[in-house]
Every structure is written in C-alpha cells, then in structure tokens.
Design an enzyme around this catalytic site. Structure first.
Site, short mmCIF file in Angstrom:
data_model
loop_
_atom_site.label_atom_id
_atom_site.label_comp_id
_atom_site.label_asym_id
_atom_site.label_seq_id
_atom_site.Cartn_x
_atom_site.Cartn_y
_atom_site.Cartn_z
CG ASP A 32 -2.14 0.90 0.97
OD1 ASP A 32 -3.16 0.25 0.79
OD2 ASP A 32 -2.05 2.14 0.82
CG PHE A 84 -6.52 8.13 -5.90
CD1 PHE A 84 -6.71 8.28 -4.89
CD2 PHE A 84 -5.80 8.21 -6.80
CE1 PHE A 84 -5.19 8.85 -4.58
CE2 PHE A 84 -4.21 8.76 -6.43
CZ PHE A 84 -4.14 8.82 -5.15
CE1 TYR A 149 -13.06 4.13 -8.91
CE2 TYR A 149 -15.29 4.06 -9.09
CZ TYR A 149 -14.00 3.34 -8.82
OH TYR A 149 -14.10 2.41 -7.90
CG ASN A 183 -23.64 1.61 -4.32
OD1 ASN A 183 -23.80 1.37 -5.30
ND2 ASN A 183 -23.37 2.97 -3.77
CD GLN A 219 -25.50 18.71 2.48
OE1 GLN A 219 -25.42 19.26 1.60
NE2 GLN A 219 -25.92 19.74 3.52
CB ALA A 295 -22.46 16.64 -10.80
CG ASP A 297 -25.06 10.74 -7.21
OD1 ASP A 297 -24.14 9.96 -7.52
OD2 ASP A 297 -25.26 11.19 -6.32
N1 UFG Z 1 -25.71 9.99 -0.82
C1 UFG Z 1 -26.19 11.16 -0.28
N2 UFG Z 1 -25.90 11.73 0.50
C2 UFG Z 1 -24.39 11.66 1.04
C3 UFG Z 1 -23.91 10.56 0.22
C4 UFG Z 1 -24.53 9.77 -0.70
O1 UFG Z 1 -27.60 11.48 -0.49
O2 UFG Z 1 -23.94 11.97 2.07
C5 UFG Z 1 -26.43 9.36 -2.00
C6 UFG Z 1 -25.82 9.69 -3.35
O3 UFG Z 1 -26.15 10.46 -3.98
C7 UFG Z 1 -26.17 8.18 -4.04
C8 UFG Z 1 -26.22 7.31 -2.92
O4 UFG Z 1 -26.43 7.87 -1.95
O5 UFG Z 1 -27.75 8.40 -4.43
C9 UFG Z 1 -25.18 6.28 -2.79
O6 UFG Z 1 -23.88 7.33 -2.75
P1 UFG Z 1 -22.45 6.59 -2.56
O7 UFG Z 1 -21.61 7.89 -2.42
O8 UFG Z 1 -22.64 5.90 -1.05
O9 UFG Z 1 -22.05 5.74 -3.44
P2 UFG Z 1 -22.21 5.68 -5.15
O10 UFG Z 1 -23.47 5.00 -5.61
O11 UFG Z 1 -21.96 7.25 -5.48
O12 UFG Z 1 -20.71 5.18 -5.48
C10 UFG Z 1 -20.37 3.93 -5.00
C11 UFG Z 1 -18.93 3.94 -5.27
C12 UFG Z 1 -18.19 4.00 -6.63
C13 UFG Z 1 -18.81 2.94 -7.24
C14 UFG Z 1 -20.29 2.78 -7.32
C15 UFG Z 1 -20.95 1.87 -8.21
O13 UFG Z 1 -18.30 4.75 -4.21
O14 UFG Z 1 -17.05 3.79 -6.34
O15 UFG Z 1 -20.74 3.02 -5.89
O16 UFG Z 1 -22.39 1.74 -7.84
F1 UFG Z 1 -18.54 2.94 -8.63
#
Ligand code: UFG
Length: 342
Positions: A32, A84, A149, A183, A219, A295, A297
């Site tokens: 790492d 990352f 990413y 997720n 949020q 942005a 999502d």
């Molecule tokens: N969300 C909120 N508030 C927050 C954080 C997240 O409302 O403070 C919402 C996001 O808008 C999204 C959902 O919760 O709708 C899940 O968000 P996450 O950030 O937990 O996860 P993501 O779906 O954006 O992304 C994750 C991984 C990525 C991967 C993706 C694949 O972080 O690396 O899943 O599904 F690519």
C-alpha cells in the site's frame, strides 16, 4: 498459496486480506502507498496473521521496487485493489485517476510477467457501465463510463484483457478475473477492521457521522429522481461478502481466461431507506437536510449477480441493510476518529 495484495490497507483490500488469512493463506504480502490506506488496518491484520503477513510501503508506479518485490516473493496470485475510488474527485482531478489506475496496473502486470505470477483478481466497478437504462445490469451490458473513475477502471480491464491475450499467444498461463462491485457497506463483524475515508462521501458512514455529530447533517442528494420515494436506488453488498467473492474468484480462476463478474445482491435500497435503517440502528433521529442532486449520480444501479452465483457458487450471507449498518455503527462508535492517524 502466497498472495500479493495491492491496496491492502484500504477498506475492501484489508477485509479481503483478512479473508485470505482466515482461509489458510500461507503468506500475504500487503502492499500500500498509504496515501488513502491506513497503517492501523495493517496493524489490526498483523494481530490475526500469526506472522503470515508482510507489509510493504510502495507506490505501484515505482516499477523497479515493485519488480524487485515480485521477483523476491514470487506470489502465486495477485489481488489488485490499489486505486483512487471517488467519482466526484475523479471529475475534478482526472489525471490522478489515470496515472494511479492505468500506470499502477501496467507496472503491476509487467512485474507479474517477469516473476511468472499467473493469476490476478482485479477490483473493478459498476461505474464502468455508466448509467445504463436497462436494469438490472448484467455483465454483457455495454460499458460506457460517465466519469474518469469508471473510464480509468475500464481502461485497466482492457490492459488486463490484453495481457491475457498476450499470454495465450506466448504460451503463458496467465488468467484474470474482474469483479465489478456495486455499492459496498459494513465492516468486519467482530470490529477488527472498518471503513475510514478522508473525505468520507459514502452514504452509510456519512449518515453515521451525522449521528455522531461529526457533521451537521446528512445531505440527501436529490429527492426528485424518477424512483418511488424520489431518492436514488443502489445495490449494497456487505464488505465481508465482497471479500469472500474475491477468494472464490481466485480459487476458480482459469489460466488463459479473462472473466468478469458483477458483485451485488441484485436488490436495491433507496437513499431514504438506507437513512431510515441508520436511524433505526442508531436508535434516535439523525439530522438530515435535503440538498440538490449530486452531479453524475444515476437514479438506479442494480446488479444482476446471476453469473457469479452460477459459475463461482458465490452467494451473499447478508441480504439486508441491517448487518451492514450495525457493523459500521459498532466500528464507528469504537473508533470515532477512524484508524489512529500518525
Ligand atoms: N448520498 C447522499 N448523501 C451523502 C452520500 C451519498 O444522498 O452524503 C447518496 C448519493 O447521492 C447516491 C447514494 O447515496 O445516490 C449512494 O452514494 P455513495 O456515495 O455511497 O455511492 P455511489 O453510488 O456514488 O458510488 C459507489 C462507489 C463507487 C462505485 C459505485 C458503483 O463509491 O466507487 O458505488 O455503484 F463506482
């Protein structure tokens, strides 16, 4: 077997090292850069490794050092997590995603070739699919990433596939498996390892940080999506089930083959449902604030995990949010500042 794990001090890497150790690995070389990983995760793993773990502080792009390490250790297999992983950050700083992802992966493949290491499991992502309209997402869904990413992970898949083709042409027995995760949530059920990102942007730990007063409120990013309750729907897999998927994939890996499997449970939960489960587990209301859409999502991401279930016999032990949120909450209460920082 001897394993080399890159990104071993990160969230999914550390849980997978633990699974390898639990399933009797003879030796695990944990690599790492500690840019995002935690020495505390390695120290926790050392406590259960009975001397079978070696930690090496290394950036994969240091080709000479990486080649020397593989030549010395000659691992039977590599599990490659180092990267990352934040979508938003990748949009703001694409170069770091391309350099670390593609640069690190190509350096690793070169070192593996020289050392004669013939098996690789690669940490890929649902983000390689972009925002497909048809749900659930099977592995043959076109991969059209919508952020750097996802695009850099897809490029890594391509160079790994290229290495399998090259090996086949040259009579080498190299094989690789890509796991495309949806997720991920939860922590080791006994509290040994946790989830500690800086900045933390994931839904479950962010909600739990709000419960601990470490942020003013969770949020809710968008409540006007075309979903039943207006919030985004995601497919959550427990990190321990994901770790199991890696070891299952490794055991089933065929020389000369390059396979890809989705890892999810095939069932979705909305942001409001996840938040409600966090409040239930915490046992009190958590401050929350409706905010604008984030942005990039997509409204819904759901996996079709039929292939991994059928071909690897993998099946998630956890199919509800409760064990994911409970284990995350236990770890955060015991480690409110995350792993000890140097
Ligand atoms: N969300 C909120 N508030 C927050 C954080 C997240 O409302 O403070 C919402 C996001 O808008 C999204 C959902 O919760 O709708 C899940 O968000 P996450 O950030 O937990 O996860 P993501 O779906 O954006 O992304 C994750 C991984 C990525 C991967 C993706 C694949 O972080 O690396 O899943 O599904 F690519």
């Amino acid at each position: 077997m001897n394993y080399l794990v890159t990104g071993a001090a990160g969230y999914i890497g550390s849980h997978t090292v633990r699974e390898l150790l639990a399933r009797g690995a003879r030796r695990v070389v944990a690599v790492d850069s500690l840019v995002r990983g935690h020495r505390g995760a390695i120290e926790a793993l050392e406590r259960v490794a009975d001397g079978r773990l070696r930690f090496v502080h290394l950036d994969l792009r240091d080709r000479a050092a990486l080649a020397a390490l593989l030549a010395e250790e000659r691992p039977d297999a590599v599990l490659h997590f180092a990267a990352f992983t934040l979508v938003g950050e990748s949009v703001a700083h694409p170069a770091m995603y391309w350099s670390c992802g593609v640069g690190g992966t190509s350096s690793l493949l070169e070192a593996m070739r020289a050392a004669g290491t013939e098996r690789m499991v690669f940490s890929s992502t649902a983000a390689t699919y972009g925002a497909p309209e048809r749900m659930p997402i099977a592995e043959d869904t076109p991969q059209v990433p919508v952020n750097p990413y996802g695009a850099s992970k897809l490029a890594c898949e391509a160079i790994i596939r290229g290495e399998v083709d090259a090996a086949r042409a040259e009579g080498r027995a190299f094989g690789a498996t890509m796991l495309r995760y949806f997720n991920v949530a939860g922590c080791a059920s006994d509290g040994l390892l946790g989830e500690d990102h800086t900045p933390e942007t994931h839904l479950v730990p962010s909600a739990l940080q709000a419960a601990l007063g470490q942020r003013p409120a969770l949020q809710l990013f968008g409540t006007d999506y075309p979903t039943p309750d207006g919030t985004c729907i995601r497919d959550y897999v427990h990190v321990e089930d994901l770790a199991t998927a890696h070891v299952d994939a490794l055991q089933a890996l065929h020389p000369h083959r390059c396979d890809a499997f989705n890892v999810g449970i095939g069932h979705g939960f909305s942001v409001r449902e996840v938040f409600a489960e966090c409040e239930r587990v915490v046992g009190r209301p958590i401050p929350v604030q409706v905010a604008a859409r984030r942005a990039g999502d997509p409204p819904v991401l759901l996996s079709d995990p039929a292939r991994i279930m059928r071909e690897l016999g993998w099946s998630p032990r956890h199919r509800t949010l409760t064990p994911m949120v409970e284990s995350a909450w236990r770890w955060m209460q015991a480690n409110p500042g995350g792993y000890p920082k140097p």
